[in-house]
Design a protein around this motif. Sequence first.
Motif, mmCIF file in Angstrom:
data_model
loop_
_atom_site.group_PDB
_atom_site.id
_atom_site.type_symbol
_atom_site.label_atom_id
_atom_site.label_comp_id
_atom_site.label_asym_id
_atom_site.label_seq_id
_atom_site.Cartn_x
_atom_site.Cartn_y
_atom_site.Cartn_z
ATOM 1 N N VAL A 150 -30.219 17.608 -29.568
ATOM 2 C CA VAL A 150 -29.087 17.598 -29.881
ATOM 3 C C VAL A 150 -28.468 17.768 -28.012
ATOM 4 C CG1 VAL A 150 -28.122 18.167 -31.705
ATOM 5 C CG2 VAL A 150 -27.637 19.696 -29.864
ATOM 6 N N GLN A 151 -27.232 16.321 -27.838
ATOM 7 C CA GLN A 151 -26.990 16.777 -26.223
ATOM 8 C C GLN A 151 -25.588 17.991 -26.762
ATOM 9 O OE1 GLN A 151 -29.072 15.121 -24.457
ATOM 10 N NE2 GLN A 151 -27.359 15.389 -23.219
ATOM 11 N N ALA A 152 -25.833 18.764 -26.090
ATOM 12 C CA ALA A 152 -24.431 19.857 -26.073
ATOM 13 C C ALA A 152 -24.452 20.510 -24.845
ATOM 14 C CB ALA A 152 -25.256 20.988 -26.769
ATOM 15 N N LEU A 153 -23.147 20.248 -25.539
ATOM 16 C CA LEU A 153 -22.007 20.951 -24.164
ATOM 17 C C LEU A 153 -21.005 21.908 -24.777
ATOM 18 C CD1 LEU A 153 -19.768 20.132 -21.805
ATOM 19 C CD2 LEU A 153 -18.570 18.410 -22.936
ATOM 20 N N GLY A 154 -20.885 22.457 -23.822
ATOM 21 C CA GLY A 154 -19.688 24.414 -24.137
ATOM 22 C C GLY A 154 -19.153 23.773 -22.670
ATOM 23 N N VAL A 155 -17.995 24.492 -23.058
ATOM 24 C CA VAL A 155 -17.136 24.832 -22.290
ATOM 25 C C VAL A 155 -16.634 26.473 -22.462
ATOM 26 C CG1 VAL A 155 -15.765 22.488 -21.882
ATOM 27 C CG2 VAL A 155 -14.818 23.627 -24.039
ATOM 28 N N THR A 156 -15.517 26.954 -21.085
ATOM 29 C CA THR A 156 -14.686 28.434 -21.200
ATOM 30 C C THR A 156 -14.179 28.239 -20.158
ATOM 31 O OG1 THR A 156 -15.255 30.777 -20.891
ATOM 32 C CG2 THR A 156 -17.458 28.731 -19.737
ATOM 33 N N LEU A 157 -13.145 29.043 -20.165
ATOM 34 C CA LEU A 157 -12.713 29.576 -18.971
ATOM 35 C C LEU A 157 -13.124 31.255 -18.884
ATOM 36 C CD1 LEU A 157 -9.091 29.362 -20.671
ATOM 37 C CD2 LEU A 157 -10.102 28.354 -19.441
ATOM 38 N N SER A 158 -13.972 31.529 -18.374
ATOM 39 C CA SER A 158 -14.218 32.672 -17.781
ATOM 40 C C SER A 158 -15.737 31.989 -16.923
ATOM 41 C CB SER A 158 -14.959 33.154 -18.653
ATOM 42 O OG SER A 158 -15.660 34.033 -17.596
ATOM 43 N N ARG A 214 -24.516 14.572 -30.939
ATOM 44 C CA ARG A 214 -24.073 14.802 -29.822
ATOM 45 C C ARG A 214 -22.756 16.385 -30.114
ATOM 46 N NH1 ARG A 214 -19.679 11.392 -27.782
ATOM 47 N NH2 ARG A 214 -19.188 12.772 -25.244
ATOM 48 N N LEU A 215 -22.781 17.717 -29.472
ATOM 49 C CA LEU A 215 -21.857 18.873 -29.884
ATOM 50 C C LEU A 215 -21.197 18.873 -28.818
ATOM 51 C CD1 LEU A 215 -21.662 21.501 -31.622
ATOM 52 C CD2 LEU A 215 -23.804 22.489 -30.525
ATOM 53 N N LEU A 216 -20.575 19.808 -29.730
ATOM 54 C CA LEU A 216 -19.521 20.464 -28.569
ATOM 55 C C LEU A 216 -18.840 21.492 -29.055
ATOM 56 C CD1 LEU A 216 -16.873 19.906 -26.016
ATOM 57 C CD2 LEU A 216 -15.692 19.304 -28.081
ATOM 58 N N ASP A 217 -19.501 22.756 -28.191
ATOM 59 C CA ASP A 217 -19.333 24.417 -28.812
ATOM 60 C C ASP A 217 -17.706 24.021 -27.127
ATOM 61 O OD1 ASP A 217 -19.366 26.032 -29.819
ATOM 62 O OD2 ASP A 217 -20.670 27.270 -27.749
ATOM 63 N N VAL A 218 -16.666 24.721 -28.388
ATOM 64 C CA VAL A 218 -15.630 25.214 -27.768
ATOM 65 C C VAL A 218 -15.811 26.662 -27.593
ATOM 66 C CG1 VAL A 218 -14.086 23.436 -27.714
ATOM 67 C CG2 VAL A 218 -13.728 25.127 -29.039
ATOM 68 N N GLY A 219 -15.114 27.444 -26.129
ATOM 69 C CA GLY A 219 -14.895 28.988 -26.473
ATOM 70 C C GLY A 219 -16.308 29.130 -26.442
ATOM 71 N N CYS A 220 -17.587 29.127 -25.586
ATOM 72 C CA CYS A 220 -18.897 28.581 -25.571
ATOM 73 C C CYS A 220 -19.482 30.063 -25.032
ATOM 74 C CB CYS A 220 -19.827 27.245 -25.274
ATOM 75 S SG CYS A 220 -19.338 27.499 -23.189
ATOM 76 N N GLY A 221 -18.626 31.449 -24.692
ATOM 77 C CA GLY A 221 -19.188 32.608 -23.861
ATOM 78 C C GLY A 221 -20.397 32.313 -22.989
ATOM 79 N N TRP A 222 -21.477 32.415 -23.267
ATOM 80 C CA TRP A 222 -22.894 32.177 -22.465
ATOM 81 C C TRP A 222 -23.977 31.462 -22.706
ATOM 82 C CZ3 TRP A 222 -20.030 37.093 -22.900
ATOM 83 C CH2 TRP A 222 -19.789 38.074 -22.466
#
Length: 450
Positions: free
Chosen positions: A231-239, A210-218
Amino acid sequence: MIRTPGCPTSTTSASGSPSRARPGGAMQLAEVFQLVTGGKAPVRFQAYDGSRSGPAEAEVAVEIRSQRALSYLATAPGDVGLARAYIMGDLEVQGDLYTAMSQLARLELDISWPARWQAFRDLGGVRLLRRPPRPAQEIRLRGRRHSRRRDAAAISHHYDVSNRFYQWLLGPSMTYTCAVFPAESTTLEAAQFAKHDLVARKLGLQPGQRLLDVGCGWGGMVLHAAAHYGVQALGVTLSRQQAEWAQKRIAEAGLTGRAEVRHLDYRDVPESEFDAISSIGLTEHIGKAQLPDYFGFLYRRLAPGGRFLNHCITRPNNLDPAMRRRHFINRYIFPDGELTGVGHLASVMHDTGFEIRHEENLREHYARTLGEWSANLEANWSAACAEVGPGRARTWRLYLAGSRLGFERNQIQLHQVLCAKPDRRGRSHAPLRPNWEPPATSAAEFPASD
């Protein structure tokens, strides 16, 4: 560059030196330019008063189109005044902007106060101090710095511009962070693939993790990790625009269920026990005072034995202020952005509990990345101006050229720091020697956007 027809006729003499056209011996603008640069600038200069100076064979020319440009320079000294005049079109560069900036940056300016006073008087005196309107692209945020609401506004200002505009600027990868060029012949798209793959290999990603990518952009890293490492990938972004674009790309790539991008503040991620965490281009937005909480949050979300990679722009030392509020970059590009030296980042990471396993500086790679983005913008200039307006397009052109110069001159750097979270027995689960070179896969496999 954009050029306006109908430039003033030259009053330059055959020898190339500026002539005087004003009564009473007052200096013309060309003479002021000569004074400021010491007559050594390999740049032509021309102004609305008809005066010109500099070598006729110069690659680029600086044009002062109105007295309002002088007011911008007088009321906001430094790069903000120059930026305002350029963004509003009162100052123009004919030829390549990066070339002009790099040539002018080599000059050592030392102007006496009497000379400054004479120039100020001849160019209009107190009339220059009447403040002209600020460009609409200049922003001043309200509220407590780095509060959730203000952070969201800062991110939205920069990233919620237009996905179409960013596609023209960044290319199919839609990756807005430093690429990694394995060779001189590497293309931008291949270099962005290489960057994502380097991060994945440094993190030791394996199928099922499991991967967390913070500020993941596009969503570039999320897509890459899910598609190429299982992997199971989660990204988060404020945009919001980034999240919507990324979710569409995930569906088109057939990765729904294995990859996800949420419009979410990283502080609101509820899951934990991630095997790996990547932060690619977010730390610059966090704020120096918030770094302990930031790295602490990520440390708590990482499983024991997991790895964390931080990829961010830094200052070349820990002596300069983290934020320069009155500079162009803070007023127009990254409001509330703060940069520190990599040494400070490493100290905070250590104090949080991370063990640093590897670090490298990629500043030359970022200089080249910025050059590629600039070329993309120029290739799509007319469309970009129509999409976001000439003022914003000129803002980005100035930002890309200036940042490229900053990386080349070692005024800013880009560091990747790889950390481990030791388990209860103190084991890092890291290889005895770095094992992430050479690249494992081909850039042709990268899922391109439409």
